[in-house]
Design an enzyme around this catalytic site. Structure first.
Site, PDB file in Angstrom:
ATOM      1  N   ASP A 162      -1.471  -0.739   5.985  1.00 51.72           N
ATOM      2  CA  ASP A 162      -1.647  -0.159   7.317  1.00 51.72           C
ATOM      3  C   ASP A 162      -3.103  -0.091   7.773  1.00 51.72           C
ATOM      4  O   ASP A 162      -3.382   0.496   8.819  1.00 51.72           O
ATOM      5  CB  ASP A 162      -1.068   1.264   7.347  1.00 51.72           C
ATOM      6  CG  ASP A 162      -1.945   2.254   6.584  1.00 51.72           C
ATOM      7  OD1 ASP A 162      -2.208   2.018   5.377  1.00 51.72           O
ATOM      8  OD2 ASP A 162      -2.388   3.246   7.185  1.00 51.72           O
ATOM      9  N   ASP A 169      -0.169   5.145   0.913  1.00 47.84           N
ATOM     10  CA  ASP A 169      -0.424   6.106   1.987  1.00 47.84           C
ATOM     11  C   ASP A 169      -0.487   5.389   3.332  1.00 47.84           C
ATOM     12  O   ASP A 169      -1.261   4.439   3.514  1.00 47.84           O
ATOM     13  CB  ASP A 169      -1.750   6.834   1.758  1.00 47.84           C
ATOM     14  CG  ASP A 169      -1.742   7.680   0.503  1.00 47.84           C
ATOM     15  OD1 ASP A 169      -2.236   8.812   0.562  1.00 47.84           O
ATOM     16  OD2 ASP A 169      -1.242   7.221  -0.535  1.00 47.84           O
ATOM     17  N   ASP A 200       0.863  -1.171   0.000  1.00 53.21           N
ATOM     18  CA  ASP A 200       0.000   0.000   0.000  1.00 53.21           C
ATOM     19  C   ASP A 200       0.909   1.234   0.000  1.00 53.21           C
ATOM     20  O   ASP A 200       2.104   1.131   0.312  1.00 53.21           O
ATOM     21  CB  ASP A 200      -0.887  -0.040   1.245  1.00 53.21           C
ATOM     22  CG  ASP A 200      -1.646   1.248   1.470  1.00 53.21           C
ATOM     23  OD1 ASP A 200      -2.377   1.683   0.556  1.00 53.21           O
ATOM     24  OD2 ASP A 200      -1.506   1.824   2.573  1.00 53.21           O
TER      25      ASP A 200
END
Length: 213
Positions: free
Chosen positions: A167, A11, A9
């Site tokens: 995250d 961001d 991922d």
């Protein structure tokens, strides 16, 4: 298991983009005379693409008659200001360099719009990332597995040889829908308790741990 491909991922995992996302969100809201949001609000809003971010930020969401204008203002502002404060998290560059030196393949899949995803990866990571895929009309965004499957196709790696790193709860669901393991990082936009509550199995506290798994 020794993985051949690492799919990240963007961001909250590789890049700390929160301040720039919040600035563009509030610029769009302010431009269209809407109430602004604090950084913790924006932290909760991100993860499902910029349209969903603005849907959560704009009063009334998509039902607001100014929603599309606010979204367009956000996109324009973010395109110009996505590098104002955004930086890789500590240890990320070292991790990517270590993976590449070991002959691993690296991809980024993001719900950020495709042009911004590619531009940020090129600016910060250049040759350290083999494939970068963002949100577009051609492919369903995460947690659908489409971007992960496309990344694996471009990397020429089977899913049995890949691991996903993110995250958020969206990332956990994306990995599950793709049929590959998920490593959840605790330095991003969601904390350990939240991640465990949404099904995280493998958690890491710093980037160096990823290469050891």
């Amino acid at each position: 298991m020794e993985y051949q491909a690492y799919i990240f991922d963007l961001d909250g995992t590789l890049l700390d983009t929160l301040d720039d996302l919040a600035a563009s969100t509030n610029f769009a809201l302010r431009t269209h005379h809407m109430p602004e949001h604090g950084i913790d609000d924006v932290r909760r809003f991100v993860g499902n693409g910029v349209r969903k971010l603005m849907e959560r930020a704009v009063p009334g969401g998509v039902a607001n008659p100014l929603f599309e204008q606010a979204l367009a203002t956000f996109r324009e502002h973010y395109t110009q200001h996505s590098l104002d404060t955004t930086r890789p998290y500590p240890g990320i560059i070292d991790l990517l360099q270590r993976l590449k030196a070991s002959g691993k393949k690296v991809a980024v899949v993001s719900n950020k719009f495709d042009a911004a995803t590619k531009a940020l990866c090129q600016h910060f990571f250049a040759s350290l990332v083999d494939v970068a895929i963002g949100e577009s009309e051609r492919v369903r965004k995460k947690p659908a597995p489409d971007t992960v499957m496309e990344a694996l196709r471009l990397l020429e790696v089977e899913k049995e040889q890949a691991v996903y790193i993110g995250d958020s709860d969206v990332d956990i669901a994306t990995a599950r829908n793709s049929g590959i393991p998920c490593i959840s990082v605790t330095w991003g936009f969601r904390d350990r308790t939240f991640l465990l509550g949404h099904g995280a199995v493998i958690l890491v506290e710093n980037p160096a741990e990823i290469a050891q798994i």
